[in-house]
Enzyme design. Sequence first.
Site, mmCIF file in Angstrom:
data_model
loop_
_atom_site.group_PDB
_atom_site.id
_atom_site.type_symbol
_atom_site.label_atom_id
_atom_site.label_comp_id
_atom_site.label_asym_id
_atom_site.label_seq_id
_atom_site.Cartn_x
_atom_site.Cartn_y
_atom_site.Cartn_z
ATOM 1 N N HIS A 102 0.967 -1.175 0.025
ATOM 2 C CA HIS A 102 -0.012 -0.044 0.067
ATOM 3 C C HIS A 102 0.865 1.022 0.053
ATOM 4 O O HIS A 102 2.137 1.128 0.471
ATOM 5 C CB HIS A 102 -0.903 -0.021 1.071
ATOM 6 C CG HIS A 102 -1.856 -0.975 1.105
ATOM 7 N ND1 HIS A 102 -3.348 -0.688 1.530
ATOM 8 C CD2 HIS A 102 -2.068 -2.201 0.401
ATOM 9 C CE1 HIS A 102 -3.892 -1.894 1.188
ATOM 10 N NE2 HIS A 102 -3.169 -2.599 0.436
ATOM 11 N N GLU A 104 0.682 3.836 1.775
ATOM 12 C CA GLU A 104 1.229 4.091 3.320
ATOM 13 C C GLU A 104 2.325 3.480 3.548
ATOM 14 O O GLU A 104 3.522 3.875 4.141
ATOM 15 C CB GLU A 104 -0.150 4.145 3.879
ATOM 16 C CG GLU A 104 -1.152 4.879 3.917
ATOM 17 C CD GLU A 104 -2.156 4.168 2.927
ATOM 18 O OE1 GLU A 104 -1.677 3.437 2.032
ATOM 19 O OE2 GLU A 104 -3.562 4.356 2.948
ATOM 20 N N CYS A 129 -6.678 2.447 4.411
ATOM 21 C CA CYS A 129 -7.646 1.270 4.732
ATOM 22 C C CYS A 129 -7.318 0.656 6.240
ATOM 23 O O CYS A 129 -6.351 1.256 6.681
ATOM 24 C CB CYS A 129 -7.268 0.166 3.716
ATOM 25 S SG CYS A 129 -5.848 -0.579 3.781
ATOM 26 N N CYS A 132 -3.587 -0.536 6.875
ATOM 27 C CA CYS A 132 -2.706 0.625 6.911
ATOM 28 C C CYS A 132 -2.725 1.217 8.196
ATOM 29 O O CYS A 132 -1.883 1.730 8.795
ATOM 30 C CB CYS A 132 -2.838 1.834 5.790
ATOM 31 S SG CYS A 132 -2.537 0.890 3.992
HETATM 32 N N1 THU Z 1 -4.429 0.918 -1.575
HETATM 33 C C1 THU Z 1 -3.403 1.475 -0.891
HETATM 34 O O1 THU Z 1 -2.205 1.800 -1.556
HETATM 35 N N2 THU Z 1 -3.728 2.278 0.352
HETATM 36 C C2 THU Z 1 -5.014 2.024 0.868
HETATM 37 O O2 THU Z 1 -5.100 2.139 2.146
HETATM 38 C C3 THU Z 1 -6.272 1.770 0.181
HETATM 39 C C4 THU Z 1 -5.738 0.587 -0.841
HETATM 40 C C5 THU Z 1 -4.082 0.337 -2.790
HETATM 41 C C6 THU Z 1 -3.872 -1.275 -2.746
HETATM 42 C C7 THU Z 1 -4.128 -1.591 -4.139
HETATM 43 O O3 THU Z 1 -3.169 -1.501 -4.944
HETATM 44 C C8 THU Z 1 -5.363 -0.609 -4.456
HETATM 45 O O4 THU Z 1 -5.150 0.494 -3.698
HETATM 46 C C9 THU Z 1 -6.503 -1.017 -4.770
HETATM 47 O O5 THU Z 1 -6.860 -1.545 -3.273
HETATM 48 ZN ZN ZN Z 2 -4.005 0.494 3.045
#
Ligand code: THU
Ligand code: ZN
Length: 298
Positions: A102, A104, A129, A132
Amino acid sequence: MRTALIDALTQLPDSLQSTVSEWLHASAFDATFTQAQVADMEAASGLSGAALRLALLPLAAAYAVTPISRFNVGAIVRGEDGTLYLGANIELTGVQLGQTVHAEQAAISHAWTKGATRLTDITINYSPCGHCRQFMNELNGAEDLVIQLPKSDAKSLHAYLPEAFGPADLGIEARLLADQTQGLTADDIDDPLLKQAVEAANISHAPYSGNYSGVAIETSDGRVFKGMYAENAAFNPSLPPLQVALIAANMAGYSWDKIASVALAEVVNSTVSHLADTQASLDAINPDIPLLYAGLRA
Ligand code: THU
Ligand code: ZN
């Protein structure tokens, strides 16, 4: 420079474009902004603090590698000394979704691989999310971490994660990013890349399993990127050492086709291992990449 970064530049306020463009085109640009660069951008744009970081988010999201979702998330963390570190999500084609990084996690571990020991703020273009929020609760200084999103007021991590489960529940005092070294030695290892993997293992955060581990990636032009394993009290949001090294390479502008070889060093008298997952992820990236391995004894 990748085309996504050139597109992102056009999304910055006009007053920032020429200054930032010059830095981005410099070959030494490493997806960070020093405190002095932040001051220059504040003066040029009239934006300060969180407002400036929000304006810079398109640059962070431009580093996303999203072959599965095409959904680009960008995050910017601020170190205690005012340095900004960018990060973006990374998805690996052919690998189970649990190995995704992710944005973060990318920004945080990017700061970690460059020596930051405490972060004050994180700015993200989407709401973090649950995974994270939990990952951030492992950080040194988690109690003071401030989260800024484009359309909400700044709030503490604990406002986003009430009644949190954390290291203290397991009686653990070590925190992610806090200085700690394991004293693992590489005396009987000859390979220079494996030695660097041991260096990464030494500063990894694995208080739950004891699997102190690190990865070193060597690129075809001879750069080395190290990644430390980052465990979490809730286990599942843990970030494997290969991912942390991939983040470091990605933030330096390297794509996976530039990976020449990889080394993994891990404590073997522990309760888990990264060998199988590291091998599987690398096989999906390119089966011709050699993986060197050293089992260490704590
Ligand atoms: N994603 C993030 O990078 N951070 C979050 O907290 C929400 C989701 C990314 C993970 C994945 O690559 C894409 O967004 C779809 O979930
Ligand atoms: Zn996340």
